[in-house]
Design an enzyme around this catalytic site. Structure first.
Site, PDB file in Angstrom:
ATOM      1  N   GLY A  17      59.642  44.364 -76.614  1.00  0.00           N
ATOM      2  CA  GLY A  17      58.552  43.132 -77.097  1.00  0.00           C
ATOM      3  C   GLY A  17      59.162  42.130 -77.762  1.00  0.00           C
ATOM      4  O   GLY A  17      59.118  40.987 -77.516  1.00  0.00           O
ATOM      5  N   THR A  95      56.929  54.594 -73.523  1.00  0.00           N
ATOM      6  CA  THR A  95      56.572  55.551 -72.468  1.00  0.00           C
ATOM      7  C   THR A  95      57.424  56.725 -72.517  1.00  0.00           C
ATOM      8  O   THR A  95      58.289  57.097 -71.512  1.00  0.00           O
ATOM      9  CB  THR A  95      56.679  54.888 -71.195  1.00  0.00           C
ATOM     10  OG1 THR A  95      57.839  54.059 -71.081  1.00  0.00           O
ATOM     11  CG2 THR A  95      55.676  53.527 -70.931  1.00  0.00           C
ATOM     12  N   LEU A 172      66.944  44.449 -69.960  1.00  0.00           N
ATOM     13  CA  LEU A 172      67.895  44.091 -70.856  1.00  0.00           C
ATOM     14  C   LEU A 172      68.699  45.410 -71.477  1.00  0.00           C
ATOM     15  O   LEU A 172      68.095  46.492 -71.459  1.00  0.00           O
ATOM     16  CB  LEU A 172      67.220  43.474 -72.241  1.00  0.00           C
ATOM     17  CG  LEU A 172      66.165  44.382 -72.976  1.00  0.00           C
ATOM     18  CD1 LEU A 172      66.843  45.312 -73.992  1.00  0.00           C
ATOM     19  CD2 LEU A 172      65.298  43.342 -73.728  1.00  0.00           C
ATOM     20  N   GLU A 174      70.399  47.140 -74.854  1.00  0.00           N
ATOM     21  CA  GLU A 174      70.367  46.934 -76.252  1.00  0.00           C
ATOM     22  C   GLU A 174      71.848  46.417 -76.839  1.00  0.00           C
ATOM     23  O   GLU A 174      72.771  47.058 -76.186  1.00  0.00           O
ATOM     24  CB  GLU A 174      69.765  48.114 -77.083  1.00  0.00           C
ATOM     25  CG  GLU A 174      68.393  48.331 -76.960  1.00  0.00           C
ATOM     26  CD  GLU A 174      67.900  49.723 -77.512  1.00  0.00           C
ATOM     27  OE1 GLU A 174      68.675  50.293 -78.722  1.00  0.00           O
ATOM     28  OE2 GLU A 174      66.965  50.099 -77.111  1.00  0.00           O
ATOM     29  N   ALA A 230      68.693  54.933 -63.147  1.00  0.00           N
ATOM     30  CA  ALA A 230      69.349  56.174 -62.515  1.00  0.00           C
ATOM     31  C   ALA A 230      70.775  56.052 -61.993  1.00  0.00           C
ATOM     32  O   ALA A 230      71.563  56.770 -62.154  1.00  0.00           O
ATOM     33  CB  ALA A 230      68.558  56.976 -61.375  1.00  0.00           C
ATOM     34  N   PHE A 231      70.956  54.708 -61.302  1.00  0.00           N
ATOM     35  CA  PHE A 231      72.268  54.375 -60.765  1.00  0.00           C
ATOM     36  C   PHE A 231      73.289  54.298 -62.022  1.00  0.00           C
ATOM     37  O   PHE A 231      74.591  54.633 -61.895  1.00  0.00           O
ATOM     38  CB  PHE A 231      72.254  53.026 -59.959  1.00  0.00           C
ATOM     39  CG  PHE A 231      71.875  53.428 -58.490  1.00  0.00           C
ATOM     40  CD1 PHE A 231      70.810  54.093 -57.986  1.00  0.00           C
ATOM     41  CD2 PHE A 231      73.098  52.978 -57.526  1.00  0.00           C
ATOM     42  CE1 PHE A 231      70.712  54.446 -56.801  1.00  0.00           C
ATOM     43  CE2 PHE A 231      72.690  53.332 -56.098  1.00  0.00           C
ATOM     44  CZ  PHE A 231      71.592  53.872 -55.953  1.00  0.00           C
ATOM     45  N   CYS A 281      66.194  55.369 -72.671  1.00  0.00           N
ATOM     46  CA  CYS A 281      65.539  55.586 -71.409  1.00  0.00           C
ATOM     47  C   CYS A 281      66.133  56.174 -70.479  1.00  0.00           C
ATOM     48  O   CYS A 281      65.645  56.802 -69.241  1.00  0.00           O
ATOM     49  CB  CYS A 281      65.623  53.825 -70.906  1.00  0.00           C
ATOM     50  SG  CYS A 281      64.332  52.979 -72.163  1.00  0.00           S
ATOM     51  N   LYS A 284      64.922  59.688 -70.001  1.00  0.00           N
ATOM     52  CA  LYS A 284      63.447  59.748 -69.771  1.00  0.00           C
ATOM     53  C   LYS A 284      63.014  59.158 -68.416  1.00  0.00           C
ATOM     54  O   LYS A 284      62.511  59.789 -67.552  1.00  0.00           O
ATOM     55  CB  LYS A 284      62.582  59.227 -70.677  1.00  0.00           C
ATOM     56  CG  LYS A 284      62.349  57.510 -70.551  1.00  0.00           C
ATOM     57  CD  LYS A 284      61.245  57.019 -71.245  1.00  0.00           C
ATOM     58  CE  LYS A 284      61.330  55.661 -71.492  1.00  0.00           C
ATOM     59  NZ  LYS A 284      61.062  54.857 -70.097  1.00  0.00           N
ATOM     60  N   ARG A 450      85.274  57.530 -77.693  1.00  0.00           N
ATOM     61  CA  ARG A 450      85.153  56.662 -77.034  1.00  0.00           C
ATOM     62  C   ARG A 450      86.266  55.601 -76.534  1.00  0.00           C
ATOM     63  O   ARG A 450      86.254  54.602 -76.084  1.00  0.00           O
ATOM     64  CB  ARG A 450      84.431  55.147 -78.107  1.00  0.00           C
ATOM     65  CG  ARG A 450      82.956  55.823 -78.219  1.00  0.00           C
ATOM     66  CD  ARG A 450      81.988  55.728 -77.307  1.00  0.00           C
ATOM     67  NE  ARG A 450      80.817  55.919 -77.785  1.00  0.00           N
ATOM     68  CZ  ARG A 450      79.419  55.600 -77.015  1.00  0.00           C
ATOM     69  NH1 ARG A 450      79.630  55.116 -75.796  1.00  0.00           N
ATOM     70  NH2 ARG A 450      78.271  55.917 -77.541  1.00  0.00           N
TER      71      ARG A 450
END
Ligand code: NAD
Ligand code: UGA
Length: 473
Positions: A17, A95, A172, A174, A230-231, A281, A284, A450
């Site tokens: 948001g 969500t 987007l 992060e 998912a991809f 995300c 989930k 990394r």
């Protein structure tokens, strides 16, 4: 068409948001944007004069806030007022996965979406376009519309009001949110009301080429968002699974990623091996996909996607095991520096960060962790670990696992046995590993999950190096 939209309200002043409305406000000076949230302290921080205190860290965001705030961009807790004044309302609330009840651990918890829909139906006036910005399971638009219409009929003013629901998922990522918002790969709008679709599309057309604005029906739009994530997650799990194979065979993951990614059909992005994907995300959204597949009896499909999560969990688990093995099978009482706690660089977000499970496991084995992250606070780390911070960070002989917070990388390496790079912050590449090596207890180890450090140079400083996908035997 846009001239019909004069006021926009966004419910949810979070990672989506806040930045999304800031960029829209910058691009649409004639529209007033009101971002509302029930979280008072979050709103206070969005309104803080000190721009370094914004509730989320996102490169470049402060400049957009500075340019638009209190001009055509406002942050408030007055949900009722701004819903009632708006022509268009974005639902951008969280969500997460349900923690109890039917679908617990898999289905999305739509509690906040439902509350938002009820608030809209209660306070909206006139014709209102309701836009799903949150990532939602397929068919949620139907539920939202039902709530809006049912609640409307219970009210006296129902005759003068009409709602249309659009799906406009956000893509987007992060740490790169501002660039993604300014130059999106595509804008996806799902809906069945042409005039509402046009109203939303014409807002984006102010800075996005019209070929990039695609329209579909509601269900394709909702599903595409889940599938895109998912991809992406699948690619991360694929490359992480290969990293383990590289460590066994002597191949180098970076070479393999390069060779594979140069094939245009595969593409070079999202082929960086790491400690497993984190963030709010990927997990989930895949769990949600798995849930939907099972709901429709597509168990093979659900198993396929679930394996992306299984590999991710396995990757997170194997990192502490590798550290334990290299440090002679015991890390009890040993000092280990953790470099990076956010789930990726350039964000202060720690949701589902692989650092959480990895640090917990190391503490469980008795390690004394010194955790440093340029943007994550001690309070946030404590909340994620659920373990109290240790005050006696000078006591290196403590055999019970503990963690302390480092304000900077200076001094945290003193007598440390190992350092583990968990986030790819640029500054970790630039650390002076020669000086660091002098401070560390020998044999000293750097575990680079990394693949950011220069292996040859760093190992010349009397440091043992383990790098993801390039392990030493
Ligand atoms: P977030 O938790 O950072 O923000 C959500 C905000 O909504 C919170 O501040 C919460 O207080 C507020 N809220 C909840 N219910 C409310 C209500 N009824 N009234 C007013 N405020 C309310 O979440 P986020 O990361 O911004 O994600 C939001 C949605 O966008 C999720 O569905 C997520 O899957 C999706 N998404 C997130 C990203 C990302 O990078 N974080 C990217 C794309 C899509
Ligand atoms: C992801 C998607 O990239 C966005 O398009 C989407 O909008 C967003 O999820 C969402 O729906 O929330 P985000 O989670 O912010 O964005 O960040 P990513 O860059 O996708 O990274 C996710 C995780 O995968 C991080 O932990 C990152 O370190 C890891 N990753 C990513 C790798 O390990 N290797 C890679 O090559 C890429």
């Amino acid at each position: 068409m846009t001239d019909l939209v004069k006021k926009i309200c966004c419910i949810g002043a979070g990672y989506v948001g806040g930045p999304t409305m800031a960029v829209m406000a910058y691009k649409c000076k004639d529209i007033q944007f009101n971002v509302v949230d029930t979280n008072q302290s979050r709103i206070d921080r969005w309104n803080d004069k000190d721009l370094s205190n914004l509730p989320i860290y996102e490169p470049g965001l402060d400049k957009f806030i500075h340019k638009c705030r209190n001009k055509n961009l406002f942050f408030s807790t007055d949900v009722e007022k701004y819903i009632s004044e708006s022509d268009m309302i974005f639902i951008s609330v969280n969500t997460p996965i349900k923690t109890s009840g039917i679908g617990a651990g898999k289905a999305s918890d739509l509690k906040w979406v439902e509350v938002s829909a009820r608030q809209i139906s209660r306070y909206a006036r006139g014709n209102t376009i309701v836009v799903e910005k949150s990532t939602l399971p397929v068919k949620t638009a139907e539920t939202i519309k039902q709530i809006l219409d049912t609640e409307s009929t219970n009210m006296d003013i129902s005759n003068s009001r009409e709602f249309t629901v659009l799906s406009n998922p956000e893509f987007l990522s992060e740490g790169n949110a501002i660039n993604d918002l300014l130059e999106p790969d595509r804008i996806l709008i799902g809906g069945n009301d042409e005039s509402s679709i046009n109203a939303l599309a014409s807002i984006y057309r102010r800075w996005v080429a019209k070929e990039k604005i695609i329209t579909t029906n509601l269900w394709s739009s909702e599903l595409s968002k889940l599938i895109a994530n998912a991809f992406l997650a699948q690619r991360v799990s694929s490359i992480n699974s290969v990293s383990a194979l590289c460590e066994e065979t002597g191949a180098h993951i970076k070479d393999v990623s390069l060779a594979v990614g140069l094939d245009k059909r595969i593409g070079e992005k999202f082929l960086e091996a790491g400690p497993g994907f984190g963030g709010s995300c990927f997990k989930k959204d895949i769990l949600n996909l798995v849930y939907i597949c099972d709901y429709y009896g597509l168990h093979e499909v659900s198993k396929y996607w679930n394996s992306v999560i299984e590999i991710n969990e396995w990757q997170q688990k194997r990192i502490p095991e590798i550290i334990l093995k290299r440090l002679f099978g015991t890390i009890s009482g040993k000092k280990i520096v953790i470099l990076g706690f956010s789930f990726k660089a350039n964000t202060n977000d720690t949701r589902n960060s692989p650092a959480i499970n990895i640090c917990k496991r190391l503490i469980e084995e008795g390690a004394n962790l010194m955790i440093y992250d340029p943007k994550v606070s001690a309070k946030q780390i404590g909340k994620e670990l659920g373990i109290k911070i240790s005050n006696n960070n000078k006591d290196k002989s403590k055999c019970e696992g503990s963690w302390s917070y480092c304000e900077s990388t200076i001094e945290c390496f003193l007598k440390a046995d190992a350092a583990v790079i968990l986030t790819e912050w640029q500054e970790f590449k630039k650390l002076d590993y020669e000086i660091i090596s002098r401070d560390m207890r020998k044999p000293a180890w750097i575990f680079d999950t990394r693949g950011v450090i220069d292996i040859e140079k760093t190992s010349s400083y009397n440091l043992n190096i383990w790098t993801i996908g390039n392990g030493m035997k």
